[in-house]
Design an enzyme around this catalytic site. Structure first.
Site, PDB file in Angstrom:
ATOM      1  N   GLU A   1     -11.141  -1.201 -20.800  1.00 30.86           N
ATOM      2  CA  GLU A   1     -11.375  -2.078 -19.655  1.00 30.86           C
ATOM      3  C   GLU A   1     -12.844  -2.477 -19.535  1.00 30.86           C
ATOM      4  O   GLU A   1     -13.460  -2.363 -18.484  1.00 30.86           O
ATOM      5  CB  GLU A   1     -10.881  -1.406 -18.370  1.00 30.86           C
ATOM      6  CG  GLU A   1      -9.396  -1.069 -18.440  1.00 30.86           C
ATOM      7  CD  GLU A   1      -8.800  -0.524 -17.145  1.00 30.86           C
ATOM      8  OE1 GLU A   1      -9.529   0.138 -16.390  1.00 30.86           O
ATOM      9  OE2 GLU A   1      -7.602  -0.763 -16.914  1.00 30.86           O
TER      10      GLU A   1
ATOM     11  N   ASP B   1       0.006   3.278 -16.659  1.00 29.64           N
ATOM     12  CA  ASP B   1      -1.065   3.517 -15.706  1.00 29.64           C
ATOM     13  C   ASP B   1      -0.557   3.980 -14.345  1.00 29.64           C
ATOM     14  O   ASP B   1      -0.500   3.192 -13.408  1.00 29.64           O
ATOM     15  CB  ASP B   1      -1.868   2.217 -15.548  1.00 29.64           C
ATOM     16  CG  ASP B   1      -3.186   2.451 -14.830  1.00 29.64           C
ATOM     17  OD1 ASP B   1      -3.513   3.624 -14.573  1.00 29.64           O
ATOM     18  OD2 ASP B   1      -3.872   1.471 -14.524  1.00 29.64           O
TER      19      ASP B   1
ATOM     20  N   GLU C   1      -3.155   4.970  -5.948  1.00 28.00           N
ATOM     21  CA  GLU C   1      -3.402   3.566  -6.294  1.00 28.00           C
ATOM     22  C   GLU C   1      -2.123   2.723  -6.279  1.00 28.00           C
ATOM     23  O   GLU C   1      -2.075   1.682  -5.627  1.00 28.00           O
ATOM     24  CB  GLU C   1      -4.072   3.498  -7.671  1.00 28.00           C
ATOM     25  CG  GLU C   1      -4.312   2.070  -8.143  1.00 28.00           C
ATOM     26  CD  GLU C   1      -5.079   2.011  -9.459  1.00 28.00           C
ATOM     27  OE1 GLU C   1      -5.420   3.071 -10.024  1.00 28.00           O
ATOM     28  OE2 GLU C   1      -5.338   0.884  -9.923  1.00 28.00           O
TER      29      GLU C   1
HETATM   30  O1  GCW Z   1      -5.579   2.101 -13.170  1.00 25.57           O
HETATM   31  C1  GCW Z   1      -6.751   1.647 -13.632  1.00 25.57           C
HETATM   32  C2  GCW Z   1      -7.487   1.380 -12.388  1.00 25.57           C
HETATM   33  C3  GCW Z   1      -8.971   1.297 -12.612  1.00 25.57           C
HETATM   34  C4  GCW Z   1      -9.415   2.577 -13.314  1.00 25.57           C
HETATM   35  C5  GCW Z   1      -8.661   2.699 -14.624  1.00 25.57           C
HETATM   36  C6  GCW Z   1      -8.979   3.990 -15.368  1.00 25.57           C
HETATM   37  C7  GCW Z   1     -11.470   3.738 -13.061  1.00 25.57           C
HETATM   38  O2  GCW Z   1      -6.981   0.212 -11.805  1.00 25.57           O
HETATM   39  O3  GCW Z   1      -9.580   1.153 -11.367  1.00 25.57           O
HETATM   40  O4  GCW Z   1     -10.801   2.613 -13.518  1.00 25.57           O
HETATM   41  O5  GCW Z   1      -7.289   2.704 -14.375  1.00 25.57           O
HETATM   42  O6  GCW Z   1      -8.202   4.910 -15.261  1.00 25.57           O
HETATM   43  O7  GCW Z   1      -9.956   4.048 -16.050  1.00 25.57           O
END
Ligand code: GCW
Length: 681
Positions: A285, A364, A392
């Site tokens: 990311e 995720d 989240e």
């Molecule tokens: O789920 C995603 C989140 C990000 C997060 C990433 C991760 C910290 O939306 O906010 O970043 O995973 O786990 O690295």
């Protein structure tokens, strides 16, 4: 900001027999001191007993004020054979001389004390058995590392934080306060022994945490944590050699880069000797990593591992590495495959002090995901399970979602890493505890759900996930219900009525949340970026690899051999089970298969009817939770009652929004009406 002591508030006292008047500390040390403090406090609050503290047996005779007959001894037996074997292990038993709480180390004594306090808080019948000598308690932590990952930024914000701002950072400064100590105490009381204080996305000021500007406060934090048996860890920016060191590369095989890290770690550990190590998110990311230089993740992790090894440091390397710039038109690239595809070829190539941290599912932290196949594959690499207590995708601590039942399922998942005959104990719990492959560097981590809110977790009931994570990581055999019972009793006192109402609310909440959001493993369907609230196509035509592929005939992603081939990443018989629509567990059906709306599920319902029913029933159950909770009005403190009620009310309303958005979407796209004729728009 004020804060509560959460499950350590000792507010409600049952009458318990506590036949002691003295504590004798058989050996010293800061953690032991804390253990004694805790016992004194709990005895005073819960049993109205003032314990007299003495340093050793000899002192007992000298002090007339201490009768010394009814003594609790805290100690670490000197002889190896008599000592609980593992770090953090403890034993509580009555002997002639008094009650002995013995640890394998100082932390073990602290955990033993908190175990005893928990028995007092829950007015456990085991207390009487302990006092009479009929029961001895022996516990050893299931997992060596029991860690919380905070995603706190130095400006005081928290990525995916739902409980206020950070209590570790503000305005690019580190906060060292009484609250840090209160937090460490809560964490230690449930067995947490490692904490990462900053976000894995390390940018801006956070990159400079490893410079002298921050050393004094870091050392202060490390000491506060250390007094509770907790190691401080930091998240690291892989690009630090360029951003801090002025180099023109971060290539892990470049000598200048290696020298930068060695020198850096020498400085850091000289100033903060108790630092446990570092957590690294690389090539993920938008974060920098070894891929930029044509190197692999073992090259990156091992370079850092070598730099921290002289100080006993660990590198925890995240496996959340995938292509986040995918084309939604492309049906072959599958984000779910990425963890396995990237890391499986590197099995056995990581240094001993590297641990791969693997999210529970391949995507995720969705409300339901099958277990990441990497756990089934890696055999010669230290592994850690990462779960997300921060909600989240599970209601952001505005919806109630008790996550321990989900984590129990993950831990109990049989990987067949020990063979298709299933004879070997090879669940995720067996792997991350280190039992299966004889590893020591492994365990469990949770993305923390705390913040500066008075109640720590925004939703009062979300504290059960903080509490529960620690308890589960310490003892993976505990059931989700046992943990919920403990938490309710410790937090609200031993009241049968409170237990009757809250217990089912907690234990059913995960499935309720799933049923009105995204059942059958489909996931996502949230608003992009902040991830709250329904939006079926929110991510459908985006670059993140998170699709539901709904059309007028059916929905779901084909991950079989004919599709993305993901099912083959599992060991047999799991691979075949997922491959076949008939044997695929239904709660994951749409993750593995593209399924026609008229396909009949085991219940006899069609897929589309199941979707309608699930959303209608889920929203009804959310409303029922609110109604049930109203019965506690007289039993909870008004402020607490109101806070929880307001969130449950929001959840009930919001679940209807979810219901109507999702049902309407599928009614319009399929044209198939609800058999029960309920309103769909
Ligand atoms: O789920 C995603 C989140 C990000 C997060 C990433 C991760 C910290 O939306 O906010 O970043 O995973 O786990 O690295």
């Amino acid at each position: 900001m004020e804060y509560t002591n959460a499950w350590l508030n000792y507010k409600t006292v049952d009458h318990i027999r506590f036949p002691f008047d003295t504590i004798c500390m058989e050996s010293g040390g800061t953690v032991m001191e804390r253990a004694a403090d805790e016992l004194v406090l709990a005895a005073e609050k819960l049993a109205k007993t003032a314990l007299c503290r003495i340093a050793d047996i000899a002192e007992m005779g000298r002090r007339s004020s201490c009768p010394g007959k009814n003594t609790i001894f805290l100690g670490i037996p000197k002889k190896r054979g008599e000592r609980p074997a593992d770090a953090g292990a403890f034993r509580i038993r009555m002997e002639e001389s008094g009650l002995h709480i013995q640890g394998g180390d100082e932390s073990g004594v602290l955990y033993g004390v908190f175990e005893l306090i928990r028995l007092m808080q829950t007015a456990s019948p085991n207390l009487a058995k302990l006092w009479s000598g009929k029961l001895a308690i022996e516990k050893s932590p299931s997992n060596p590392l029991r860690m919380l990952n905070h995603w706190d930024n130095l400006d005081g914000s928290i990525e995916r934080g739902y409980a206020g701002s950070s209590f570790f950072f503000a305005d690019d400064r580190i906060i060292v306060s009484e609250r840090t100590r209160a937090y460490a105490r809560l964490a230690a009381s449930v067995g947490i022994n490692a904490v990462v204080i900053n976000n894995v996305n390390v940018k801006n000021a956070a990159t400079r945490l490893i410079t002298e500007q921050y050393f004094p406060e870091l050392d202060a934090l490390a000491r506060i944590f250390g007094a509770y048996g907790i190691r401080l860890y930091l998240s690291l920016n892989f690009a630090a050699p360029m951003e801090l060191g002025g180099l023109d590369t971060c290539d892990p095989l470049d000598r200048k880069v290696q020298a930068f890290w060695k020198k850096k770690m020498h400085e850091v550990y000289a100033a903060v000797p108790e630092l446990g190590g570092f957590l690294v998110k690389a090539d993920s990311e938008g974060r920098p990593g070894p891929f930029t230089y044509g190197r692999n993740h073992a090259d990156g992790a091992n370079m850092l591992a070598e730099a921290v090894a002289p100080y006993g440091g660990r590198i925890i390397w995240r496996c959340f590495v995938y292509n986040c710039s995918q084309d939604w038109r492309d049906r072959k690239t599958d984000r779910a495959r990425a963890g396995y595809d990237n890391f499986m070829p590197l099995d056995g190539k990581f240094a001993d002090n590297v641990i791969l941290q693997i999210k529970n599912g391949p995507m995720d932290f969705q409300v339901r995901e099958q277990v990441a196949p990497l756990f089934s594959g890696l055999r010669a690499t230290n592994q850690m399970l990462e779960v997300q207590a921060a909600q989240e995708y599970t209601g952001q601590q505005r919806h109630l979602c008790y996550l321990i039942p989900m984590w129990k399922e993950v831990l109990g998942f049989k990987t067949y890493a020990g063979g298709a005959d299933g004879a070997t104990a090879d669940t995720v719990a067996d792997i991350v505890s280190g039992r299966l492959y004889g590893q020591k560097n492994c365990g469990m981590a949770a993305v923390a759900n705390t913040g500066a809110d008075e109640n720590w977790t925004g939703h009062d009931l979300a504290a059960a996930n903080f509490y529960g994570f620690g308890r589960l990581a310490f003892d993976t055999e505990l059931s989700a219900e046992e943990i919920a019972r403990e938490w309710i009793a410790c937090t609200y006192g031993n009241n049968a009525e409170i237990m009757r109402i809250l217990l089912p609310m907690l234990t059913e909440s995960w499935q309720i949340y799933e049923s009105y959001t995204s059942p059958l493993g489909i996931g996502w369907m949230v608003n992009p970026s902040h991830h709250y609230g329904p939006n079926v196509d929110g991510y459908e035509y985006d670059r993140w690899g998170t699709y539901h592929r709904s059309d007028c005939l059916g929905m779901g992603v084909d991950r079989t051999k004919k599709g993305t081939g993901y099912t083959a990443q599992y060991n047999e018989p799991n691979a075949s089970m997922y491959e076949n629509m008939e044997t695929c567990p239904e709660e994951l059906l749409l993750f593995f298969h593209h399924v026609p709306y008229r396909y009949r599920l085991k219940s006899g319902k069609t897929l589309i009817q199941h979707i309608y029913d699930s959303h209608f029933e889920g929203a009804m159950k959310a409303q029922a939770m609110l109604e049930r909770f109203e019965e506690l009005k007289e039993l909870l403190e008004p402020e607490v009652f109101e806070r929880i009620r307001a969130r449950l009310k929001h959840q009930s309303d919001h679940s209807k929004e979810w219901r109507d958005r999702v049902n309407t979407y599928y009614y319009r796209i399929s044209g198939i009406p609800d058999e029960k004729g309920r309103t769909i728009y």
